[in-house]
Write a protein that holds these residues in place. Structure first.
Motif, PDB file in Angstrom:
ATOM      1  N   ALA A  92       0.829  -1.200   0.000  1.00 45.98           N
ATOM      2  CA  ALA A  92       0.000   0.000   0.000  1.00 45.98           C
ATOM      3  C   ALA A  92       0.865   1.251   0.000  1.00 45.98           C
ATOM      4  O   ALA A  92       1.889   1.306   0.670  1.00 45.98           O
ATOM      5  CB  ALA A  92      -0.908  -0.001   1.229  1.00 45.98           C
ATOM      6  N   ALA A  93       0.433   2.253  -0.748  1.00 49.36           N
ATOM      7  CA  ALA A  93       1.083   3.566  -0.774  1.00 49.36           C
ATOM      8  C   ALA A  93       0.022   4.598  -0.427  1.00 49.36           C
ATOM      9  O   ALA A  93      -1.162   4.290  -0.374  1.00 49.36           O
ATOM     10  CB  ALA A  93       1.671   3.843  -2.148  1.00 49.36           C
ATOM     11  N   GLY A  94       0.455   5.811  -0.174  1.00 50.00           N
ATOM     12  CA  GLY A  94      -0.505   6.848   0.171  1.00 50.00           C
ATOM     13  C   GLY A  94      -1.044   6.681   1.580  1.00 50.00           C
ATOM     14  O   GLY A  94      -2.140   7.142   1.891  1.00 50.00           O
ATOM     15  N   VAL A  95      -0.274   6.026   2.440  1.00 53.34           N
ATOM     16  CA  VAL A  95      -0.667   5.810   3.828  1.00 53.34           C
ATOM     17  C   VAL A  95      -0.316   7.058   4.634  1.00 53.34           C
ATOM     18  O   VAL A  95       0.788   7.592   4.510  1.00 53.34           O
ATOM     19  CB  VAL A  95       0.058   4.567   4.411  1.00 53.34           C
ATOM     20  CG1 VAL A  95      -0.292   4.365   5.873  1.00 53.34           C
ATOM     21  CG2 VAL A  95      -0.264   3.326   3.584  1.00 53.34           C
ATOM     22  N   HIS A  96      -1.231   7.516   5.451  1.00 50.54           N
ATOM     23  CA  HIS A  96      -0.999   8.673   6.324  1.00 50.54           C
ATOM     24  C   HIS A  96      -0.394   8.154   7.628  1.00 50.54           C
ATOM     25  O   HIS A  96      -0.995   7.322   8.310  1.00 50.54           O
ATOM     26  CB  HIS A  96      -2.303   9.416   6.594  1.00 50.54           C
ATOM     27  CG  HIS A  96      -2.865  10.059   5.365  1.00 50.54           C
ATOM     28  ND1 HIS A  96      -2.752  11.399   5.114  1.00 50.54           N
ATOM     29  CD2 HIS A  96      -3.509   9.525   4.301  1.00 50.54           C
ATOM     30  CE1 HIS A  96      -3.316  11.677   3.953  1.00 50.54           C
ATOM     31  NE2 HIS A  96      -3.783  10.550   3.432  1.00 50.54           N
ATOM     32  N   VAL A  97       0.795   8.652   7.968  1.00 49.21           N
ATOM     33  CA  VAL A  97       1.556   8.129   9.105  1.00 49.21           C
ATOM     34  C   VAL A  97       1.786   9.245  10.132  1.00 49.21           C
ATOM     35  O   VAL A  97       2.203  10.346   9.773  1.00 49.21           O
ATOM     36  CB  VAL A  97       2.920   7.562   8.644  1.00 49.21           C
ATOM     37  CG1 VAL A  97       3.722   7.021   9.824  1.00 49.21           C
ATOM     38  CG2 VAL A  97       2.723   6.488   7.586  1.00 49.21           C
ATOM     39  N   THR A  98       1.533   8.910  11.401  1.00 47.67           N
ATOM     40  CA  THR A  98       1.844   9.806  12.510  1.00 47.67           C
ATOM     41  C   THR A  98       2.663   9.031  13.522  1.00 47.67           C
ATOM     42  O   THR A  98       2.292   7.912  13.897  1.00 47.67           O
ATOM     43  CB  THR A  98       0.561  10.351  13.173  1.00 47.67           C
ATOM     44  OG1 THR A  98      -0.173  11.101  12.204  1.00 47.67           O
ATOM     45  CG2 THR A  98       0.887  11.256  14.362  1.00 47.67           C
ATOM     46  N   VAL A  99       3.791   9.604  13.928  1.00 46.40           N
ATOM     47  CA  VAL A  99       4.666   8.992  14.934  1.00 46.40           C
ATOM     48  C   VAL A  99       4.746   9.960  16.111  1.00 46.40           C
ATOM     49  O   VAL A  99       5.119  11.127  15.928  1.00 46.40           O
ATOM     50  CB  VAL A  99       6.079   8.710  14.364  1.00 46.40           C
ATOM     51  CG1 VAL A  99       6.993   8.151  15.448  1.00 46.40           C
ATOM     52  CG2 VAL A  99       6.002   7.753  13.180  1.00 46.40           C
ATOM     53  N   ARG A 100       4.397   9.462  17.309  1.00 46.52           N
ATOM     54  CA  ARG A 100       4.441  10.279  18.528  1.00 46.52           C
ATOM     55  C   ARG A 100       5.462   9.691  19.495  1.00 46.52           C
ATOM     56  O   ARG A 100       5.544   8.471  19.653  1.00 46.52           O
ATOM     57  CB  ARG A 100       3.073  10.311  19.207  1.00 46.52           C
ATOM     58  CG  ARG A 100       2.002  10.945  18.360  1.00 46.52           C
ATOM     59  CD  ARG A 100       0.662  10.989  19.104  1.00 46.52           C
ATOM     60  NE  ARG A 100      -0.400  11.392  18.225  1.00 46.52           N
ATOM     61  CZ  ARG A 100      -0.654  12.639  17.856  1.00 46.52           C
ATOM     62  NH1 ARG A 100       0.098  13.615  18.295  1.00 46.52           N
ATOM     63  NH2 ARG A 100      -1.652  12.912  17.037  1.00 46.52           N
ATOM     64  N   VAL A 111       2.216  12.493   7.788  1.00 42.75           N
ATOM     65  CA  VAL A 111       2.977  12.478   6.535  1.00 42.75           C
ATOM     66  C   VAL A 111       2.438  11.349   5.665  1.00 42.75           C
ATOM     67  O   VAL A 111       1.958  10.338   6.175  1.00 42.75           O
ATOM     68  CB  VAL A 111       4.503  12.338   6.770  1.00 42.75           C
ATOM     69  CG1 VAL A 111       5.040  13.508   7.564  1.00 42.75           C
ATOM     70  CG2 VAL A 111       4.851  11.033   7.444  1.00 42.75           C
ATOM     71  N   VAL A 112       2.492  11.528   4.379  1.00 45.12           N
ATOM     72  CA  VAL A 112       1.926  10.553   3.447  1.00 45.12           C
ATOM     73  C   VAL A 112       3.057   9.752   2.817  1.00 45.12           C
ATOM     74  O   VAL A 112       3.992  10.321   2.243  1.00 45.12           O
ATOM     75  CB  VAL A 112       1.078  11.248   2.363  1.00 45.12           C
ATOM     76  CG1 VAL A 112       0.497  10.218   1.399  1.00 45.12           C
ATOM     77  CG2 VAL A 112      -0.032  12.071   3.009  1.00 45.12           C
ATOM     78  N   SER A 113       2.942   8.428   2.912  1.00 48.61           N
ATOM     79  CA  SER A 113       3.990   7.566   2.346  1.00 48.61           C
ATOM     80  C   SER A 113       3.949   7.614   0.827  1.00 48.61           C
ATOM     81  O   SER A 113       2.886   7.612   0.226  1.00 48.61           O
ATOM     82  CB  SER A 113       3.825   6.121   2.835  1.00 48.61           C
ATOM     83  OG  SER A 113       2.721   5.512   2.209  1.00 48.61           O
ATOM     84  N   GLY A 114       5.142   7.633   0.247  1.00 47.49           N
ATOM     85  CA  GLY A 114       5.265   7.619  -1.206  1.00 47.49           C
ATOM     86  C   GLY A 114       5.358   6.210  -1.757  1.00 47.49           C
ATOM     87  O   GLY A 114       5.655   6.011  -2.924  1.00 47.49           O
ATOM     88  N   GLY A 115       5.101   5.228  -0.923  1.00 48.95           N
ATOM     89  CA  GLY A 115       5.179   3.831  -1.327  1.00 48.95           C
ATOM     90  C   GLY A 115       4.929   2.942  -0.122  1.00 48.95           C
ATOM     91  O   GLY A 115       4.583   3.430   0.956  1.00 48.95           O
ATOM     92  N   PRO A 116       5.156   1.657  -0.276  1.00 51.83           N
ATOM     93  CA  PRO A 116       4.867   0.715   0.804  1.00 51.83           C
ATOM     94  C   PRO A 116       5.923   0.673   1.905  1.00 51.83           C
ATOM     95  O   PRO A 116       5.743  -0.022   2.902  1.00 51.83           O
ATOM     96  CB  PRO A 116       4.788  -0.629   0.083  1.00 51.83           C
ATOM     97  CG  PRO A 116       5.663  -0.455  -1.107  1.00 51.83           C
ATOM     98  CD  PRO A 116       5.510   0.981  -1.521  1.00 51.83           C
ATOM     99  N   PHE A 117       7.023   1.408   1.737  1.00 50.76           N
ATOM    100  CA  PHE A 117       8.091   1.416   2.735  1.00 50.76           C
ATOM    101  C   PHE A 117       8.361   2.844   3.193  1.00 50.76           C
ATOM    102  O   PHE A 117       8.342   3.776   2.392  1.00 50.76           O
ATOM    103  CB  PHE A 117       9.396   0.843   2.154  1.00 50.76           C
ATOM    104  CG  PHE A 117       9.260  -0.562   1.633  1.00 50.76           C
ATOM    105  CD1 PHE A 117       9.244  -1.644   2.497  1.00 50.76           C
ATOM    106  CD2 PHE A 117       9.158  -0.796   0.274  1.00 50.76           C
ATOM    107  CE1 PHE A 117       9.116  -2.933   2.023  1.00 50.76           C
ATOM    108  CE2 PHE A 117       9.036  -2.081  -0.222  1.00 50.76           C
ATOM    109  CZ  PHE A 117       9.006  -3.161   0.658  1.00 50.76           C
TER     110      PHE A 117
END
Length: 171
Positions: A92-100, A111-117
């Motif tokens: 999956a790409a286009g995943v919205h990621v938040t790290v706290r 942030v939005v992933s530009g790919g599966p990694f």
């Protein structure tokens, strides 16, 4: 005056048939080797920064996926995103990621992933990671230790709303 002295191609093609054939074969091989080279070398995805944390994401296409898998052990934290359907998975790409961090401060904020990694230069510590596709959010805790890369794999179930994300089949 002979034909050989008036026509330079005569020597190449008639007087030396083996040399002509060898030269022609060499040109064909050289031309094939040159055309087999990629038109453009695979480029690294850009290293981005959010709140003082460097991160990189990608993995679209075989070359970029291989690059991301190769560099991920050199980064303190790595994330992988997939949609699982039985034995098969789609990256999956286009995943919205938040790290706290452990204080609840967002270091990577939606942030939005530009790919599966995705890889990130996180300091040693405990982090809460959220990954969202469409309306489905998955959460994991990630413990980053000095000198030991940490990895979180996010797998959504089949049927996850893919309208806002890209996928690629895992083989």
């Amino acid at each position: 005056m002979s034909l050989a002295t008036t026509n330079p191609l005569f020597l190449f093609s008639h007087a030396r048939p083996i040399a002509a054939a060898t030269g022609a074969a060499l040109l064909v091989l050289l031309g094939g080797a040159l055309s087999a080279q990629p038109a453009q070398a695979a480029m690294n995805p850009p290293i981005l920064m959010a709140h003082g944390v460097e991160y990189m994401s990608g993995g679209i296409g075989q070359d970029e996926a291989q690059l991301m898998e190769t560099v991920s052990p050199r980064w303190p934290a790595s994330f992988e995103f997939a949609i699982k359907d039985g034995r098969r998975a789609d990256f999956a790409a286009g995943v919205h990621v938040t790290v706290r961090d452990s204080h609840g401060t967002a270091l990577l904020d939606n942030v939005v992933s530009g790919g599966p990694f995705m890889v990130a230069r996180l300091e040693p510590g405990r982090y809460d990671v959220e990954a969202r596709i469409g309306g489905q959010t998955l959460k994991q805790t990630l413990q980053v230790s000095l000198g030991a890369p940490a990895k979180a794999v996010f797998e959504w179930p089949a049927g996850t709303d893919m309208a806002s994300a890209g996928t690629r089949t895992v083989r």
